[in-house]
Design an enzyme around this catalytic site. Structure first.
Site, short mmCIF file in Angstrom:
data_model
loop_
_atom_site.label_atom_id
_atom_site.label_comp_id
_atom_site.label_asym_id
_atom_site.label_seq_id
_atom_site.Cartn_x
_atom_site.Cartn_y
_atom_site.Cartn_z
N LEU A 8 -33.22 39.27 61.58
CA LEU A 8 -33.26 39.61 60.15
C LEU A 8 -34.65 39.36 59.59
O LEU A 8 -35.17 38.25 59.64
CB LEU A 8 -32.24 38.75 59.38
N ARG A 15 -40.99 33.25 48.24
CA ARG A 15 -41.52 31.89 48.17
C ARG A 15 -42.89 31.76 48.85
O ARG A 15 -43.59 30.79 48.67
CB ARG A 15 -40.51 30.90 48.78
N THR A 96 -28.25 38.47 53.63
CA THR A 96 -28.24 38.44 55.09
C THR A 96 -27.02 39.16 55.68
O THR A 96 -27.11 39.78 56.74
CB THR A 96 -28.30 36.99 55.60
N ASP A 120 -37.54 34.23 60.42
CA ASP A 120 -38.45 33.20 59.90
C ASP A 120 -38.24 31.84 60.55
O ASP A 120 -38.59 30.81 59.99
CB ASP A 120 -38.33 33.10 58.37
N GLY A 157 -28.13 26.01 54.43
CA GLY A 157 -26.71 26.07 54.09
C GLY A 157 -25.98 24.91 54.78
O GLY A 157 -26.24 24.61 55.95
N LYS A 368 -75.00 41.33 72.66
CA LYS A 368 -74.04 42.32 72.17
C LYS A 368 -73.96 43.44 73.19
O LYS A 368 -74.99 44.02 73.53
CB LYS A 368 -74.47 42.87 70.81
N ASN A 394 -85.67 36.50 84.22
CA ASN A 394 -85.98 35.45 83.27
C ASN A 394 -86.39 36.07 81.94
O ASN A 394 -87.36 36.82 81.88
CB ASN A 394 -87.13 34.59 83.83
N SER A 422 -92.43 35.37 76.77
CA SER A 422 -91.88 35.00 75.46
C SER A 422 -92.35 35.94 74.35
O SER A 422 -93.42 36.53 74.44
CB SER A 422 -92.33 33.59 75.11
N ARG A 457 -100.51 43.50 74.15
CA ARG A 457 -101.06 42.82 72.99
C ARG A 457 -102.58 43.04 72.89
O ARG A 457 -103.21 43.43 73.89
CB ARG A 457 -100.75 41.33 73.06
C1 UD1 Z 1 -30.57 31.26 55.41
C2 UD1 Z 1 -29.07 30.93 55.40
C3 UD1 Z 1 -28.89 29.41 55.41
C4 UD1 Z 1 -29.56 28.83 56.62
C5 UD1 Z 1 -31.05 29.25 56.68
C6 UD1 Z 1 -31.65 28.84 58.01
C7 UD1 Z 1 -27.94 32.71 54.18
C8 UD1 Z 1 -27.31 33.12 52.90
N1 UD1 Z 1 -28.45 31.49 54.23
O1 UD1 Z 1 -31.11 30.73 54.20
O2 UD1 Z 1 -27.50 29.08 55.44
O3 UD1 Z 1 -29.43 27.41 56.61
O4 UD1 Z 1 -31.19 30.67 56.56
O5 UD1 Z 1 -33.02 29.06 58.05
O6 UD1 Z 1 -27.95 33.49 55.13
N2 UD1 Z 1 -33.11 38.59 55.07
C9 UD1 Z 1 -32.86 39.94 55.21
N3 UD1 Z 1 -32.29 40.63 54.16
C10 UD1 Z 1 -31.94 40.02 53.00
C11 UD1 Z 1 -32.20 38.64 52.87
C12 UD1 Z 1 -32.77 37.95 53.92
O7 UD1 Z 1 -33.14 40.53 56.25
O8 UD1 Z 1 -31.45 40.71 52.11
C13 UD1 Z 1 -33.76 37.89 56.19
C14 UD1 Z 1 -35.06 37.22 55.79
O9 UD1 Z 1 -36.16 38.08 56.05
C15 UD1 Z 1 -35.10 35.98 56.66
C16 UD1 Z 1 -33.63 35.70 56.94
O10 UD1 Z 1 -32.91 36.86 56.60
O11 UD1 Z 1 -35.76 36.20 57.90
C17 UD1 Z 1 -33.12 34.53 56.11
O12 UD1 Z 1 -33.33 34.78 54.74
P1 UD1 Z 1 -33.85 33.64 53.77
O13 UD1 Z 1 -33.92 34.22 52.40
O14 UD1 Z 1 -35.03 32.99 54.32
O15 UD1 Z 1 -32.58 32.67 53.82
P2 UD1 Z 1 -32.56 31.10 53.61
O16 UD1 Z 1 -32.51 30.80 52.16
O17 UD1 Z 1 -33.60 30.45 54.42
CA CA Z 2 -35.34 31.10 55.55
#
Ligand code: UD1
Ligand code: CA
Length: 475
Positions: A8, A15, A96, A120, A157, A368, A394, A422, A457
């Site tokens: 994902l 942030r 997600t 991430d 979570g 280079k 040299n 030189s 020279r």
């Molecule tokens: C999420 C989990 C949380 C967990 C944590 C672990 C959910 C709701 N929460 O929280 O329980 O403890 O990861 O790191 O899943 N993403 C998408 N599409 C979206 C939203 C997010 O692809 O619409 C992707 C983001 O790019 C990211 C990942 O999902 O790579 C997680 O999203 P993020 O917003 O970082 O979730 P957390 O708040 O960290």
């Molecule tokens: Ca995250």
């Protein structure tokens, strides 16, 4: 298809406060998603789907190579096998749960399990995912969540368990009540889902607070739909660190650096102070090589055995041989340094250069696109660009190849055994024949025949008594 993986990566990453999508922020020389992909590939799944949002093209370019007109030079897997990786668009970041739904069209024909993980969490290890998959299969689960115990659970979570110890829900910090906030078992963001679990994805309700469909809600939904869900508390907290802010990126990079260096130490590399060295994932170093503090080794750099890299060197995309000495504050990019050569201090080796065995490039020398033959020396203060220098040559202090006429670059050829005095300028295109001498202070504009002496020279004159007369005038 027996095993597939969904990564994902469509979140906005707000942030991070960045124009670059979060998963493309670099960690030890690689975009975060590259680290996750590297791990996932070790598991050899049948298919990997990356879910991306409005930055899909950028992310795809970074992974499998650029489409025409892209700002990215090359992808992590360009030129190598990028097979098995596909991309799914989540046009709007609706959570997600919705992101996994968007990947389903790419997963038609999946008979087995789907591993889902966040793009991430760059420190996750393949063996941990493997053991999660094993437990999922042994327990015949529909949903298995990888959980861990967090020192500070705030960013994750919480895993809520019923009185029998079975997982009943995952609750995000924002939605948690006081009791739930005290729970330290948290969701890593790594899951295994069976095909039955995939069929209930579209029943995930909208989270009213965040206006998103949370994948985590599949756990409480499972009970209602008669599916088996469990949480496996395995692995270490560090491994599942999610990167949501730049502070977390710095922390994750620090942890990854430690991992990279620990592996190198195990392989026999010496570090004077491993905490002060910056080495990308992609770098390899031979045993008995010593790395001093404040060294940066980047990209596809390889270093052989028994070499020494002194403080403040930065080496990028270069091949360093065995028993090479790179002295303090030298920069080497896109070049090859052969065995037992000595570079620096304060040398600048620019792309396309090759330094031969036992050759010596000293202080304040810039190369280079220049090839320096075996045992040749340019020990002090020179610019050598677009030059082919033979063996045993040299190059005197202050020698300059005048390779650029304001429009084009031209070649300087210096054959074996030449001695350049030189402070000489070699105006390219020009060739200095084998064994020839160039007198110090010469400006060479014509080819020098083999074994000749070239001097250009002005002849020195003496005016007898001039100095004495001048002093007399003054008084
Ligand atoms: C999420 C989990 C949380 C967990 C944590 C672990 C959910 C709701 N929460 O929280 O329980 O403890 O990861 O790191 O899943 N993403 C998408 N599409 C979206 C939203 C997010 O692809 O619409 C992707 C983001 O790019 C990211 C990942 O999902 O790579 C997680 O999203 P993020 O917003 O970082 O979730 P957390 O708040 O960290
Ligand atoms: Ca995250």
């Amino acid at each position: 298809m027996k095993t597939a993986v969904v990564i994902l990566a469509a979140g906005e990453g707000k942030r991070m406060k960045s124009a670059v999508p979060k998963v493309l922020h670099r960690i030890c020389g690689m975009p975060m998603i590259g680290a996750v992909l590297g791990t996932v590939r070790q598991m050899r799944p049948d298919k990997i789907v990356v879910v991306a949002g409005r930055h899909l093209e950028l992310i795809r370019d970074a992974i499998i190579g650029p489409s025409p007109g892209s700002a990215i030079d090359s992808g992590i897997y360009s030129g190598t096998d990028a097979g098995g990786i596909s991309f799914a668009l989540q046009a709007e970041p609706l959570g997600t749960g919705h992101a996994v739904l968007c990947a389903l069209p790419e997963l038609k024909g999946l008979q087995g399990d789907l591993v889902v993980l966040n793009g991430d969490t760059p420190l996750v290890r393949a063996e941990t995912i493997r053991s999660l998959l094993k437990q999922h299969r042994q327990r015949r689960n529909d949903i298995t969540v990888l959980s861990f115990l967090a020192g500070n659970p705030e960013a994750y979570g919480r895993v809520v368990r019923d009185s029998a110890g079975n997982v009943s829900a995952i609750v995000e910090e924002k939605d948690a009540d006081g009791e739930q906030r005290k729970i330290t078992e948290v969701n890593s963001g790594v899951y295994v889902l069976s095909s039955a679990a995939l069929r209930i994805l579209d029943a995930i309700p909208l989270n009213l607070q965040k206006k998103e469909y949370y994948l985590t809600d599949i756990v409480s939904l499972a009970g209602k739909k008669g599916l088996r869900a469990s949480a496996c508390c395995i692995g270490l907290e560090e491994e599942f660190m999610g990167v949501n802010t730049r502070f977390e990126l710095i922390r994750a990079a620090g942890l990854m650096r430690k991992k990279i260096i620990a592996l190198l130490i195990e392989k026999g590399v010496d570090f004077i102070d491993p905490g002060l060295v910056y080495i990308d994932h992609t770098v390899s170093i031979g045993a008995t090589t010593t790395i001093y503090p404040n060294v940066y080794l980047e990209g596809s750099t390889t270093i052989g055995r028994g070499s020494v890299i002194y403080p403040n060197a930065r080496i990028k995309d270069s091949r360093i041989g065995n028993r090479v000495m790179i002295k303090d504050s030298s920069v080497i990019e896109g070049s090859s340094i052969n065995d037992a050569a000595m570079i620096g201090p304060f040398a600048h080796i620019r792309p396309g250069s090759v330094v031969g065995r036992n050759a010596r490039i000293g202080n304040f020398v810039e190369l280079k696109k220049t090839k320096v033959g075996q045992a040749s020396k340019a020990s002090h203060l020179s610019y050598l660009g677009d030059a082919q220098i033979g063996r045993g040559v040299n190059i005197g202090a202050g020698t300059i190849t005048c390779n650029y006429d304001g429009v084009n670059k031209h070649l300087t050829v210096i054959e074996d055994g030449v001695f350049i005095g030189s402070d000489s300028q070699l105006v390219a295109p020009v060739r200095i024949g084998k064994g020839a001498y160039v007198g110090a202070g010469s400006t060479i504009t014509k080819d020098v025949p083999r074994e000749a002496l070239a001097v250009s020279r002005v002849a020195q004159q003496h005016i007898p008594g001039w100095a004495k007369k001048r002093r007399k005038k003054k008084t």
